[in-house]
Design an enzyme around this catalytic site. Structure first.
Site, PDB file in Angstrom:
ATOM      1  N   ILE A   1       7.290   5.220  -1.742  1.00  0.00           N
ATOM      2  CA  ILE A   1       6.579   4.847  -0.417  1.00  0.00           C
ATOM      3  C   ILE A   1       5.409   3.578  -0.210  1.00  0.00           C
ATOM      4  O   ILE A   1       4.906   3.460  -1.959  1.00  0.00           O
ATOM      5  CB  ILE A   1       4.753   5.723  -0.157  1.00  0.00           C
ATOM      6  CG1 ILE A   1       5.675   7.879  -0.264  1.00  0.00           C
ATOM      7  CG2 ILE A   1       4.278   5.933   0.760  1.00  0.00           C
ATOM      8  CD1 ILE A   1       4.709   8.180  -0.237  1.00  0.00           C
ATOM      9  N   PRO A   2       5.520   2.520  -0.006  1.00  0.00           N
ATOM     10  CA  PRO A   2       5.687   1.285  -0.116  1.00  0.00           C
ATOM     11  C   PRO A   2       4.318   0.992   0.126  1.00  0.00           C
ATOM     12  O   PRO A   2       4.150  -0.046   0.807  1.00  0.00           O
ATOM     13  CB  PRO A   2       6.901   0.256   1.343  1.00  0.00           C
ATOM     14  CG  PRO A   2       6.592   1.611   2.027  1.00  0.00           C
ATOM     15  CD  PRO A   2       6.840   2.894   1.885  1.00  0.00           C
ATOM     16  N   CYS A   3       3.368   1.245  -0.472  1.00  0.00           N
ATOM     17  CA  CYS A   3       1.895   0.690  -0.489  1.00  0.00           C
ATOM     18  C   CYS A   3       1.573  -0.190  -0.228  1.00  0.00           C
ATOM     19  O   CYS A   3       0.503  -1.326   0.165  1.00  0.00           O
ATOM     20  CB  CYS A   3       0.403   1.048  -1.786  1.00  0.00           C
ATOM     21  SG  CYS A   3       0.691   2.918  -1.818  1.00  0.00           S
ATOM     22  N   HIS A   4       2.508  -1.463  -1.523  1.00  0.00           N
ATOM     23  CA  HIS A   4       2.719  -3.006  -1.553  1.00  0.00           C
ATOM     24  C   HIS A   4       3.141  -3.772   0.087  1.00  0.00           C
ATOM     25  O   HIS A   4       2.215  -4.374  -0.209  1.00  0.00           O
ATOM     26  CB  HIS A   4       3.713  -3.450  -2.503  1.00  0.00           C
ATOM     27  CG  HIS A   4       5.127  -2.948  -2.105  1.00  0.00           C
ATOM     28  ND1 HIS A   4       5.624  -1.327  -1.874  1.00  0.00           N
ATOM     29  CD2 HIS A   4       5.951  -3.655  -1.879  1.00  0.00           C
ATOM     30  CE1 HIS A   4       6.805  -1.264  -1.776  1.00  0.00           C
ATOM     31  NE2 HIS A   4       6.726  -3.155  -1.074  1.00  0.00           N
TER      32      HIS A   4
END
Length: 202
Positions: free
Chosen positions: A154-157
């Site tokens: 889950i691409p929080c970055h």
DNA sequence: AAGCGCGGCGCGA
DNA sequence: TCGCGCCGCGCTT
């Protein structure tokens, strides 16, 4: 319920990554991803694991060992600059990512659903995510993301502050190595995306 | 009730 | 142009 954990070293970052899977005892195929956790060093890893009491590769069935190896490789490749969409790859491997379980409230679920639409190399902002789900609770969105058990997947970055500042990562705004890690991921994805565009032009 | 990985504004360096 | 404090926001603990 059985837990299997393994860890890989990110040489360029001097960090450890702990990856935890679980499955029902009798279930043949379904492997569930439980969490991905970045630790600053060996000591932190040991400490964390002592608390969690994960079992390291205790009698894994053959097929699951393969799955685990494969997913570790994927993450390693991604971290060392591979152009890999981890969410899709995990799906392909029939590894379940238990979003409903980890994001039980409808708000948190909506937040990560709209975050999952942000593709490799793209970025968004906390406020954009809010707009997408009709909420102005920008802080609350950060609140959800800070507890993301699946960083990278889950691409929080890919979520930056609206004013262009990098914002926080993995629970913190102040912890330098986490922020550097976020930055590193953004750099990897951007350079890969540029590379791809160049190739496409020819 | 308190605490937030935010945003917007206003302020003073 | 910063960095900071303050308030509003709405969700989680």
């Amino acid at each position: 319920m059985k837990f299997i954990a393994s860890h890989i070293k990110v040489s360029s970052l001097n960090a450890k990554v702990l990856i935890v899977f679980k499955w029902q005892k009798e279930s043949q195929e379904k492997v569930i991803l439980d969490e991905i956790k970045f630790l600053e060093n060996e000591r932190m890893l040991v400490e964390y694991n002592n608390n969690k009491k994960y079992e390291f590769f205790e009698n894994p069935l053959e097929i699951k060992q393969e799955l685990i190896k494969k997913s570790l490789n994927l993450i390693e490749n991604y971290l060392s600059g591979g152009y890999i969409n981890l969410y899709d790859e995990f799906k392909k491997m029939n590894i379940e990512i238990p979003l409903r379980e980890k994001f039980p409230s409808s708000f948190s679920y909506k937040v990560i659903q709209s975050l999952l639409k942000i593709k490799y190399g793209e970025s968004t902002s906390y406020s954009y995510l809010g707009d997408a789900i009709g909420s102005r609770a920008y802080r609350a969105i950060g609140n959800i993301l800070r507890k993301n058990p699946f960083p990278l997947i889950i691409p929080c970055h890919r979520v930056l502050r609206k004013n262009g500042q990098i914002g926080g990562f993995m629970g913190s705004r102040k912890n330098l190595w986490k922020i550097e890690l976020k930055n590193h991921l953004i750099q990897i994805e951007q350079s890969n995306t540029k590379l791809k565009e160049k190739k496409g032009e020819r």
